[in-house]
Design an enzyme around this catalytic site. Structure first.
Site, PDB file in Angstrom:
ATOM      1  N   LYS A 164      47.791 -11.892  54.857  1.00 49.48           N
ATOM      2  CA  LYS A 164      47.913 -11.601  53.424  1.00 49.48           C
ATOM      3  C   LYS A 164      48.083 -12.914  52.647  1.00 49.48           C
ATOM      4  O   LYS A 164      47.509 -13.087  51.568  1.00 49.48           O
ATOM      5  CB  LYS A 164      49.093 -10.652  53.155  1.00 49.48           C
ATOM      6  CG  LYS A 164      49.217 -10.299  51.672  1.00 49.48           C
ATOM      7  CD  LYS A 164      50.334  -9.338  51.346  1.00 49.48           C
ATOM      8  CE  LYS A 164      50.484  -9.201  49.831  1.00 49.48           C
ATOM      9  NZ  LYS A 164      51.692  -8.480  49.415  1.00 49.48           N
TER      10      LYS A 164
ATOM     11  N   HIS B  87      64.248 -10.931  41.823  1.00 48.49           N
ATOM     12  CA  HIS B  87      65.175 -10.162  42.655  1.00 48.49           C
ATOM     13  C   HIS B  87      64.386  -9.248  43.589  1.00 48.49           C
ATOM     14  O   HIS B  87      64.953  -8.413  44.257  1.00 48.49           O
ATOM     15  CB  HIS B  87      66.116  -9.332  41.772  1.00 48.49           C
ATOM     16  CG  HIS B  87      67.168 -10.163  41.104  1.00 48.49           C
ATOM     17  ND1 HIS B  87      68.511  -9.922  41.239  1.00 48.49           N
ATOM     18  CD2 HIS B  87      67.078 -11.268  40.326  1.00 48.49           C
ATOM     19  CE1 HIS B  87      69.194 -10.826  40.546  1.00 48.49           C
ATOM     20  NE2 HIS B  87      68.338 -11.648  39.980  1.00 48.49           N
ATOM     21  N   ASN B  88      63.067  -9.413  43.589  1.00 47.59           N
ATOM     22  CA  ASN B  88      62.214  -8.584  44.449  1.00 47.59           C
ATOM     23  C   ASN B  88      62.106  -9.282  45.813  1.00 47.59           C
ATOM     24  O   ASN B  88      61.493 -10.343  45.922  1.00 47.59           O
ATOM     25  CB  ASN B  88      60.841  -8.452  43.761  1.00 47.59           C
ATOM     26  CG  ASN B  88      59.844  -7.653  44.584  1.00 47.59           C
ATOM     27  OD1 ASN B  88      59.806  -7.735  45.809  1.00 47.59           O
ATOM     28  ND2 ASN B  88      59.014  -6.893  43.888  1.00 47.59           N
TER      29      ASN B  88
ATOM     30  N   ASP C 152      55.040 -12.914  37.812  1.00 49.02           N
ATOM     31  CA  ASP C 152      54.844 -11.581  37.235  1.00 49.02           C
ATOM     32  C   ASP C 152      53.521 -11.089  37.764  1.00 49.02           C
ATOM     33  O   ASP C 152      52.503 -11.796  37.709  1.00 49.02           O
ATOM     34  CB  ASP C 152      54.865 -11.573  35.711  1.00 49.02           C
ATOM     35  CG  ASP C 152      55.110 -10.161  35.208  1.00 49.02           C
ATOM     36  OD1 ASP C 152      56.194  -9.602  35.500  1.00 49.02           O
ATOM     37  OD2 ASP C 152      54.220  -9.566  34.569  1.00 49.02           O
TER      38      ASP C 152
HETATM   39  P1  IMP Z   1      57.064  -7.317  38.215  1.00 42.82           P
HETATM   40  O1  IMP Z   1      56.197  -8.530  38.404  1.00 42.82           O
HETATM   41  O2  IMP Z   1      58.479  -7.572  38.584  1.00 42.82           O
HETATM   42  O3  IMP Z   1      56.862  -6.695  36.880  1.00 42.82           O
HETATM   43  O4  IMP Z   1      56.599  -6.240  39.291  1.00 42.82           O
HETATM   44  C1  IMP Z   1      55.293  -6.125  39.682  1.00 42.82           C
HETATM   45  C2  IMP Z   1      55.137  -5.010  40.670  1.00 42.82           C
HETATM   46  O5  IMP Z   1      53.770  -5.085  41.115  1.00 42.82           O
HETATM   47  C3  IMP Z   1      55.954  -5.182  41.926  1.00 42.82           C
HETATM   48  O6  IMP Z   1      57.192  -4.560  41.858  1.00 42.82           O
HETATM   49  C4  IMP Z   1      55.062  -4.523  42.984  1.00 42.82           C
HETATM   50  O7  IMP Z   1      55.252  -3.182  43.061  1.00 42.82           O
HETATM   51  C5  IMP Z   1      53.666  -4.755  42.453  1.00 42.82           C
HETATM   52  N1  IMP Z   1      53.124  -5.840  43.217  1.00 42.82           N
HETATM   53  C6  IMP Z   1      53.031  -7.152  42.858  1.00 42.82           C
HETATM   54  N2  IMP Z   1      52.532  -7.889  43.857  1.00 42.82           N
HETATM   55  C7  IMP Z   1      52.326  -7.041  44.863  1.00 42.82           C
HETATM   56  C8  IMP Z   1      51.844  -7.226  46.186  1.00 42.82           C
HETATM   57  O8  IMP Z   1      51.546  -8.326  46.656  1.00 42.82           O
HETATM   58  N3  IMP Z   1      51.750  -6.105  46.919  1.00 42.82           N
HETATM   59  C9  IMP Z   1      52.102  -4.877  46.458  1.00 42.82           C
HETATM   60  N4  IMP Z   1      52.582  -4.662  45.270  1.00 42.82           N
HETATM   61  C10 IMP Z   1      52.685  -5.736  44.467  1.00 42.82           C
END
Ligand code: IMP
Length: 215
Positions: free
Chosen positions: A196, A26-27, A86
């Site tokens: 990136k 959902h990100n 993740d």
């Molecule tokens: P999760 O994988 O949903 O637990 O969240 C991992 C968190 O790591 C994300 O919400 C980001 O804040 C951070 N993150 C992961 N990949 C990136 C990236 O490519 N750039 C910046 N932050 C990242």
């Protein structure tokens, strides 16, 4: 007959057929990057949110465990192959924190996420270690593909760099404005999305996934 029997036989990776695939996230930042990575392979990504699939609780203590549980949850509910990410930021001087708890460091009392606050927390923790501690960090990304029959394939990617302060740049998401990848002077948030895409932890994991399941 195998003469050396202490090595397990190599298990072939399962191939990913063209067609619909659920992106189990959902990100929006991640969904955008994963869509761009999948585009050239005849895969039609649909987001979990557009199918009304909620986010499961991330109860794992490793990137692999959390990626797998998110992919499995969406595959079970949709009946389609699901891809989950993740990821997180690991800071050497903080013993690898925030690591799998990277998103939690941004959580506020009302349940929203505040990235400027999260970057500040990391910076404060780093400064508390003193100037000798160093500013080396890396992003980790584990991508898990889960099929409706439960089969899972997972791949880990990394991007090495250093942390800078104050944050710089407006592109990207999360901790991008404080992360300077090795070999550059700009932060991830100052790079064009294409730049990136060439060097990120997500792209590194994706290259491995392509070689194993799509190439
Ligand atoms: P999760 O994988 O949903 O637990 O969240 C991992 C968190 O790591 C994300 O919400 C980001 O804040 C951070 N993150 C992961 N990949 C990136 C990236 O490519 N750039 C910046 N932050 C990242």
């Amino acid at each position: 007959m195998r003469l050396i029997d202490d090595e397990p036989p190599a298990v072939p990776h399962r191939r990913l057929a063209p067609g619909k695939l659920v992106i189990a996230s959902h990100n929006e930042g991640k969904v955008r990057e994963i869509r761009a990575l999948l585009e050239p392979y005849g895969i039609e990504p649909v987001s979990a949110a557009s199918l009304g699939i909620p986010e499961p609780e991330e109860t794992g203590t490793t990137f692999f465990a959390n990626a797998e549980l998110k992919a499995r949850y969406s595959a079970d509910l949709s009946g389609m192959v699901a891809l989950a990410d993740d990821s997180g930021l690991c800071v050497d001087a903080l013993g690898g924190d925030p690591g799998v708890y990277t998103a939690n460091w941004a959580e506020t009392e009302d349940g929203t996420r505040n990235w400027p606050m999260a970057m500040r927390k990391v910076e404060d923790a780093l400064q508390a270690k003193g100037p000798e501690a160093g500013r080396d960090a890396h992003f980790v990304c584990v991508l898990s593909l889960c099929w409706p029959d439960g089969h899972v394939e997972s791949f880990e990617g990394r991007a090495e760099g250093t942390l800078t302060w104050p944050p710089r740049g407006t592109v990207g998401f999360g901790y991008d404005p404080v992360f300077v990848p090795n070999g550059d002077t700009r932060t991830f948030a100052e790079l064009a999305p294409e730049e990136k895409k060439a060097i990120s932890h997500r792209a590194d994991a994706f290259r491995k996934l392509v070689a194993a399941c799509l190439g």
